[in-house]
Write a protein that holds these residues in place. Structure first.
Motif, PDB file in Angstrom:
ATOM      1  N   PRO A 625       0.827  -1.211   0.000  1.00  0.00           N
ATOM      2  CA  PRO A 625       0.000   0.000   0.000  1.00  0.00           C
ATOM      3  C   PRO A 625       0.863   1.263   0.000  1.00  0.00           C
ATOM      4  O   PRO A 625       1.960   1.265   0.557  1.00  0.00           O
ATOM      5  CB  PRO A 625      -0.801  -0.110   1.303  1.00  0.00           C
ATOM      6  N   ALA A 626       0.360   2.293  -0.620  1.00  0.00           N
ATOM      7  CA  ALA A 626       1.072   3.580  -0.638  1.00  0.00           C
ATOM      8  C   ALA A 626       0.899   4.259   0.719  1.00  0.00           C
ATOM      9  O   ALA A 626      -0.027   3.947   1.463  1.00  0.00           O
ATOM     10  CB  ALA A 626       0.509   4.458  -1.743  1.00  0.00           C
ATOM     11  N   THR A 627       1.812   5.183   1.013  1.00  0.00           N
ATOM     12  CA  THR A 627       1.728   5.910   2.278  1.00  0.00           C
ATOM     13  C   THR A 627       0.638   6.984   2.182  1.00  0.00           C
ATOM     14  O   THR A 627       0.303   7.433   1.077  1.00  0.00           O
ATOM     15  CB  THR A 627       3.082   6.570   2.622  1.00  0.00           C
ATOM     16  N   GLN A 628       0.114   7.389   3.324  1.00  0.00           N
ATOM     17  CA  GLN A 628      -0.903   8.453   3.320  1.00  0.00           C
ATOM     18  C   GLN A 628      -0.220   9.822   3.249  1.00  0.00           C
ATOM     19  O   GLN A 628      -0.858  10.812   2.945  1.00  0.00           O
ATOM     20  CB  GLN A 628      -1.747   8.360   4.598  1.00  0.00           C
ATOM     21  N   GLY A 681      13.573   9.865   0.577  1.00  0.00           N
ATOM     22  CA  GLY A 681      12.450  10.539  -0.068  1.00  0.00           C
ATOM     23  C   GLY A 681      11.349   9.530  -0.320  1.00  0.00           C
ATOM     24  O   GLY A 681      11.264   8.504   0.375  1.00  0.00           O
ATOM     25  N   TYR A 682      10.553   9.829  -1.341  1.00  0.00           N
ATOM     26  CA  TYR A 682       9.444   8.932  -1.695  1.00  0.00           C
ATOM     27  C   TYR A 682       9.508   8.618  -3.175  1.00  0.00           C
ATOM     28  O   TYR A 682       9.883   9.478  -3.991  1.00  0.00           O
ATOM     29  CB  TYR A 682       8.099   9.598  -1.395  1.00  0.00           C
ATOM     30  N   LEU A 683       9.127   7.390  -3.493  1.00  0.00           N
ATOM     31  CA  LEU A 683       9.001   7.002  -4.888  1.00  0.00           C
ATOM     32  C   LEU A 683       7.525   7.121  -5.242  1.00  0.00           C
ATOM     33  O   LEU A 683       6.673   6.578  -4.530  1.00  0.00           O
ATOM     34  CB  LEU A 683       9.457   5.543  -5.049  1.00  0.00           C
ATOM     35  N   ASN A 684       7.244   7.800  -6.335  1.00  0.00           N
ATOM     36  CA  ASN A 684       5.856   7.998  -6.752  1.00  0.00           C
ATOM     37  C   ASN A 684       5.494   6.939  -7.787  1.00  0.00           C
ATOM     38  O   ASN A 684       5.791   7.093  -8.964  1.00  0.00           O
ATOM     39  CB  ASN A 684       5.720   9.418  -7.323  1.00  0.00           C
ATOM     40  N   ALA A 685       4.864   5.846  -7.345  1.00  0.00           N
ATOM     41  CA  ALA A 685       4.512   4.767  -8.282  1.00  0.00           C
ATOM     42  C   ALA A 685       3.330   5.229  -9.128  1.00  0.00           C
ATOM     43  O   ALA A 685       2.279   5.555  -8.577  1.00  0.00           O
ATOM     44  CB  ALA A 685       4.164   3.497  -7.512  1.00  0.00           C
ATOM     45  N   PRO A 686       3.499   5.259 -10.473  1.00  0.00           N
ATOM     46  CA  PRO A 686       2.417   5.806 -11.304  1.00  0.00           C
ATOM     47  C   PRO A 686       1.187   4.886 -11.406  1.00  0.00           C
ATOM     48  O   PRO A 686       0.128   5.338 -11.808  1.00  0.00           O
ATOM     49  CB  PRO A 686       3.066   5.996 -12.678  1.00  0.00           C
ATOM     50  N   GLY A 700      29.722  -0.060  -2.691  1.00  0.00           N
ATOM     51  CA  GLY A 700      28.474  -0.696  -2.290  1.00  0.00           C
ATOM     52  C   GLY A 700      27.274   0.225  -2.201  1.00  0.00           C
ATOM     53  O   GLY A 700      27.392   1.435  -2.009  1.00  0.00           O
ATOM     54  N   SER A 701      26.083  -0.386  -2.338  1.00  0.00           N
ATOM     55  CA  SER A 701      24.835   0.363  -2.213  1.00  0.00           C
ATOM     56  C   SER A 701      23.716  -0.574  -1.777  1.00  0.00           C
ATOM     57  O   SER A 701      23.810  -1.792  -1.985  1.00  0.00           O
ATOM     58  CB  SER A 701      24.476   1.010  -3.555  1.00  0.00           C
ATOM     59  N   THR A 702      22.683   0.009  -1.176  1.00  0.00           N
ATOM     60  CA  THR A 702      21.480  -0.763  -0.838  1.00  0.00           C
ATOM     61  C   THR A 702      20.274   0.119  -1.130  1.00  0.00           C
ATOM     62  O   THR A 702      20.371   1.351  -1.092  1.00  0.00           O
ATOM     63  CB  THR A 702      21.450  -1.142   0.662  1.00  0.00           C
ATOM     64  N   LEU A 703      19.150  -0.511  -1.424  1.00  0.00           N
ATOM     65  CA  LEU A 703      17.913   0.231  -1.663  1.00  0.00           C
ATOM     66  C   LEU A 703      16.789  -0.423  -0.873  1.00  0.00           C
ATOM     67  O   LEU A 703      16.535  -1.630  -1.025  1.00  0.00           O
ATOM     68  CB  LEU A 703      17.556   0.218  -3.158  1.00  0.00           C
ATOM     69  N   ALA A 704      16.141   0.384  -0.019  1.00  0.00           N
ATOM     70  CA  ALA A 704      14.973  -0.100   0.714  1.00  0.00           C
ATOM     71  C   ALA A 704      13.765   0.728   0.297  1.00  0.00           C
ATOM     72  O   ALA A 704      13.864   1.954   0.139  1.00  0.00           O
ATOM     73  CB  ALA A 704      15.213   0.026   2.213  1.00  0.00           C
ATOM     74  N   ILE A 705      12.633   0.053   0.097  1.00  0.00           N
ATOM     75  CA  ILE A 705      11.382   0.746  -0.213  1.00  0.00           C
ATOM     76  C   ILE A 705      10.330   0.244   0.771  1.00  0.00           C
ATOM     77  O   ILE A 705      10.269  -0.977   1.033  1.00  0.00           O
ATOM     78  CB  ILE A 705      10.963   0.482  -1.676  1.00  0.00           C
ATOM     79  N   ASP A 706       9.573   1.144   1.302  1.00  0.00           N
ATOM     80  CA  ASP A 706       8.610   0.801   2.365  1.00  0.00           C
ATOM     81  C   ASP A 706       9.320   0.065   3.502  1.00  0.00           C
ATOM     82  O   ASP A 706       8.770  -0.869   4.089  1.00  0.00           O
ATOM     83  CB  ASP A 706       7.479  -0.092   1.822  1.00  0.00           C
ATOM     84  N   GLY A 707      10.563   0.439   3.773  1.00  0.00           N
ATOM     85  CA  GLY A 707      11.316  -0.165   4.875  1.00  0.00           C
ATOM     86  C   GLY A 707      11.795  -1.581   4.588  1.00  0.00           C
ATOM     87  O   GLY A 707      12.352  -2.238   5.469  1.00  0.00           O
ATOM     88  N   GLN A 725      12.996  -6.411  -7.416  1.00  0.00           N
ATOM     89  CA  GLN A 725      11.639  -6.009  -7.801  1.00  0.00           C
ATOM     90  C   GLN A 725      10.770  -5.825  -6.566  1.00  0.00           C
ATOM     91  O   GLN A 725      11.011  -6.433  -5.519  1.00  0.00           O
ATOM     92  CB  GLN A 725      10.999  -7.102  -8.670  1.00  0.00           C
ATOM     93  N   LYS A 726       9.740  -5.012  -6.725  1.00  0.00           N
ATOM     94  CA  LYS A 726       8.743  -4.890  -5.659  1.00  0.00           C
ATOM     95  C   LYS A 726       7.407  -4.510  -6.290  1.00  0.00           C
ATOM     96  O   LYS A 726       7.358  -3.695  -7.224  1.00  0.00           O
ATOM     97  CB  LYS A 726       9.198  -3.830  -4.644  1.00  0.00           C
ATOM     98  N   ALA A 727       6.353  -5.124  -5.763  1.00  0.00           N
ATOM     99  CA  ALA A 727       4.994  -4.811  -6.227  1.00  0.00           C
ATOM    100  C   ALA A 727       4.475  -3.641  -5.405  1.00  0.00           C
ATOM    101  O   ALA A 727       4.471  -3.689  -4.175  1.00  0.00           O
ATOM    102  CB  ALA A 727       4.101  -6.038  -6.065  1.00  0.00           C
ATOM    103  N   LEU A 728       4.081  -2.568  -6.093  1.00  0.00           N
ATOM    104  CA  LEU A 728       3.670  -1.338  -5.390  1.00  0.00           C
ATOM    105  C   LEU A 728       2.292  -0.895  -5.862  1.00  0.00           C
ATOM    106  O   LEU A 728       2.001  -0.932  -7.074  1.00  0.00           O
ATOM    107  CB  LEU A 728       4.669  -0.204  -5.685  1.00  0.00           C
ATOM    108  N   LYS A 729       1.488  -0.428  -4.914  1.00  0.00           N
ATOM    109  CA  LYS A 729       0.225   0.234  -5.285  1.00  0.00           C
ATOM    110  C   LYS A 729       0.554   1.646  -5.737  1.00  0.00           C
ATOM    111  O   LYS A 729       1.560   2.232  -5.315  1.00  0.00           O
ATOM    112  CB  LYS A 729      -0.699   0.290  -4.067  1.00  0.00           C
ATOM    113  N   LYS A 730      -0.293   2.185  -6.615  1.00  0.00           N
ATOM    114  CA  LYS A 730      -0.121   3.568  -7.069  1.00  0.00           C
ATOM    115  C   LYS A 730      -0.012   4.491  -5.848  1.00  0.00           C
ATOM    116  O   LYS A 730      -0.760   4.324  -4.882  1.00  0.00           O
ATOM    117  CB  LYS A 730      -1.333   3.934  -7.920  1.00  0.00           C
TER     118      LYS A 730
END
Ligand code: ACM
Ligand code: ZN
Length: 767
Positions: A625-628, A681-686, A700-707, A725-730
């Motif tokens: 789910p997207a953040t509020q 920041g935030y990723l804006n899933a279209p 080195g690098s790491t990427l976390a989305i929604d924690g 990959q990650k499945a994201l709601k708009k």
């Protein structure tokens, strides 16, 4: 029909049809011509092929070509079983020498009656022989007789090299290779028209060439107790189930119950290698690295280093002392013997990575500086190099050095081997000064670095010149070279695995013109070469398996379809986290996946030898789910920490140096030196979708989305891209990216939707 059975059946059918053709004597089916490197012009005539038979005669039109004719006969005889006769003059295969013209150029013309190779110089004839070799079936590389027809397609080829220098460097100090192993590499170089063998004969970890005047160099300097490199190789052999990392028993020497590692070449063996290479059109360039990287020498003779208390400094080892005449004399005496052994005019002095702290403290060094008006230790190294260069020139030799020889003043005549890609202007500076340059840029041409799916292409697409160079400067670029540094390469198998197929890309970049750059065509021809390399028993690296990322998301169920550019590779897999063995499940076609599954896929060579394995996770997902939260500012926020560690998790503990706003994931302009970046920041899933995140970084690098960790590309490494990959709601999803590096590095993030379309960074990020 499953793929593997299909492959075996196809192989059997091909074999049967070949045998049938051979037994009934019908016309051979002309094979499509697939050559590597790609020649300038290939015209296929469509006429019947030339047939090699037991009565074929090899003719040569000049006594100078006798070694080439013998070489060709030796190449053709094991597989055909024919003892081909040689004749001075015309033959069925004729070798002809052309005086003048571009060195190394040749023409090859086939008719049903004859093959004529006409080369500019000996090197051109050898190049033509390699083309003929590749025109013959792969089986020609077999070491035992194969009963079949030996047809050469009817072609007319006109060909010439792009660069005069198409090199490969082998470091035999960190790990040692026998003369037979060196010869095998030379054979492989010759097959791809590579013509300079740079032999890194000495370094801190071992002195590998007999010097009669200084016997301790090899009596002691060629042997060592296992060092940290050896121990790491032994660890990797176990951790990666990879026997190629084991230290070969023939390089061990037991003395009074003590195990020593090492070896060296006698002067007779060196002469034998030089001759062997010469027959194959390869010049041998010895490197006796100095004044640094000399621990194996300075520890055994006093008066060579600044003090006899030699060892490791902060970064590198105790160098030779340019302040002492005895040291200069030692260096020149060593080279005097080297000059006698190597007929080629170019000789490599090394000159890289010299730690100068001892020079600052050494009264002799400081006196030398005062006496010669030298202000810096860099100038002192340049003074030493110039002394040596005068000595080289007086002995009819020309000097090559690593690009550090530019520092402190480049001489008029030395040739620069450019390796430090971070010393960006070195090749411009050298060519502006009128010096020749050879390109061996770190990282792509450093064949000791692990390969990944991009490493062959990074070489193939490399442009060996800098923007804005004049024509005169471009003419000073002699060519390209791959370097096989062997700290973590202990065996023949590992060495060849690291060399191939990257050396095929170096060979083509060095030989074929830029107008012939065609990645798709090259990939196809490289895949054809795998068949030949299998016949030669060369353990090349099988290209990466395709069809998955490091981590993958799916909703409901998915199909996992794995493929490999190398059709000879056998693929096996496990799902319990264990490393696949020869007994693991054979991959036979697409796999249906309905639950989160951890796959380990592994390739095996056609002969059953173990190849690489790769882990990939298929995660059964729901759209997150997207953040509020509704972020208000475009772009991302980057925090720069003064970070010296090598794990992304520790960056936040380092002192904060700066705060920046960035539009896209990047290293902000003013950030340099010790870099630890935390980008938030935030990723804006279209749309509701499964997104792919390709994260490229050095280090080195790491990427976390929604924690949640989506890409873990952590740890010190050369440029490496990993995709998760990650499945994201708009809507908006919190993002945290971490990155570290200590010398400038690379950082890039590409975000793709499930159709593989890259989403432009504008509108993608908010904070
Ligand atoms: C080098 O890689 N030190 C030349
Ligand atoms: Zn000194």
């Amino acid at each position: 029909m499953n793929k593997n059975i299909g492959r075996q059946l196809m192989a059997a059918l091909t074999l049967t049809s070949t045998l049938l053709l051979a037994s009934c004597g019908g016309p051979a089916i002309p094979e499509p011509v697939s050559l590597l490197p790609q020649p300038s012009q290939v015209a296929e005539t469509g006429n019947p092929p030339f047939e090699l038979t037991s009565s074929t005669i090899i003719g040569y039109d000049s006594p100078e070509l006798l070694p080439a004719a013998v070489y060709l006969g030796d190449l053709l005889s094991p597989a055909t079983g024919y003892a081909l006769s040689l004749r001075e003059g015309k033959g069925d295969i004729s070798l002809r020498l052309h005086a003048g013209g571009q060195k190394g150029a040749y023409t090859l013309t086939t008719t049903p009656e004859e093959v004529v190779i006409s080369g500019n110089g000996y090197e051109g004839v050898i190049a033509g022989i390699q083309t003929l070799r590749q025109l013959l079936p792969d089986d020609i590389e077999a070491t035992r007789k194969v009963s079949r027809r030996w047809a050469v397609p009817n072609v007319h080829i006109t060909d010439a090299p792009r660069y005069e220098w198409r090199g490969l460097m082998l470091d035999v100090s960190r790990h040692f290779y026998s003369t037979e192993e060196v010869k095998e590499l030379l054979d492989l170089m010759a097959l791809y028209k590579m013509n300079k063998f740079h032999w890194h004969l000495t370094d801190d970890q071992g002195w590998r060439v007999e010097i009669k005047q200084y016997p301790l160099l090899t009596e002691k300097g060629a042997w060592r107790h296992f060092n940290s490199h050896d121990r790491e190789c032994i660890r990797l052999a176990k951790a990666q189930d990879n026997p190629d990392y084991e230290i070969p028993a023939d390089k061990l020497h037991i003395e009074n119950g003590d195990t020593l590692y090492g070896g060296f070449y006698t002067q007779d063996e060196v002469r034998d290698i030089v001759q062997y290479a010469g027959i194959r059109g390869i010049d041998v360039v010895p490197e006796i690295d100095m004044p640094g990287h000399m621990l194996a020498a300075v520890g055994n003779y006093s008066g060579v280093a600044c003090t006899d208390d030699t060892g490791w400094g902060t970064t590198f080892s105790s160098p030779a002392c340019p302040g002492k005449d005895s040291a200069i004399e030692f260096c020149q005496n060593v080279y005097k013997e080297i000059f006698q052994l190597f007929p080629y005019k170019y000789v490599h002095i090394g000159g890289d990575e010299v730690e100068k702290t001892n020079w600052k403290k050494c009264p002799d060094c400081q006196k030398r500086m005062r006496d010669n008006g030298l202000k810096t230790e860099e100038q002192l190294q340049a003074w030493f190099t110039h002394q040596m260069e005068d000595f080289f020139n007086a002995n009819g030799k020309e000097m090559i050095g690593w690009d550090e020889i530019i520092e402190g003043g480049l001489s008029e005549t030395s040739t620069v081997m450019w390796w430090r890609s971070w010393a960006k202007n070195a090749s411009r500076e050298a060519t502006t000064h009128g010096n020749k340059v050879i390109y061996t840029p770190n990282a792509p041409f450093y064949l000791d670095y692990q390969q990944d799916k991009k490493s062959v292409r990074a070489i193939y697409d490399y442009v060996p010149e800098l923007e804005g160079m004049t024509e005169a400067q471009q003419e000073l670029i002699m060519g390209v070279q791959g370097n096989i540094w062997c700290e973590w390469i202990p065996s023949r198998e590992r060495m060849l695995y690291m060399a191939a197929p990257r050396m095929l890309a170096i060979a083509e970049l060095g030989w074929s013109g830029p107008q012939q750059n065609d990645w798709t065509g090259f990939s196809r021809r490289m895949a054809d070469q795998f068949h030949r390399l299998n016949v030669m028993d060369i353990p090349y690296r099988i290209p990466d398996l395709e069809g998955f990322n490091e981590s993958n998301a799916f909703i409901g169920e998915t199909k996992v379809e794995v493929s490999c550019l190398d059709s000879t590779a056998v693929i096996r897999y496990t799902t319990d986290g264990s490393i696949p063995t020869a007994a693991s499940t054979l991959y036979e076609g697409p796999l249906q996946v309905t639950e989160t599954t951890d796959f380990t896929f592994r390739t095996f060579r056609a002969n059953g030898a173990k190849g690489d394995f790769v882990k990939t996770r298929f995660v059964k997902s729901e759209y997150a789910p997207a953040t509020q939260t509704a972020p208000s500012s475009p772009g991302l926020e980057a925090l720069w920490h003064d970070f010296r560690g090598n794990r992304c998790a520790n960056i936040s503990e380092a002192p904060l140096k700066g705060r920046y706003k960035i539009e896209d994931v990047c290293i902000p302009k003013r950030v340099s030196g010790n870099i630890g970046l935390i980008v938030r920041g935030y990723l804006n899933a279209p749309a509701d979708d499964i997104y792919s995140f390709a994260l490229l970084s050095d280090d080195g690098s790491t990427l976390a989305i929604d924690g949640e960790m989506v890409v873990d590309n952590d740890g010190p490494h050369a440029p490496k891209e990993m995709t998760g990959q990650k499945a994201l709601k708009k809507g908006y999803h919190p993002l945290e990216l971490r990155y570290f590096d200590s010398n400038g590095g690379t950082l890039q993030l590409k975000v793709m939707d499930s159709d593989g379309q890259v989403i432009p960074f504008t509108h993608l990020y908010m904070h």
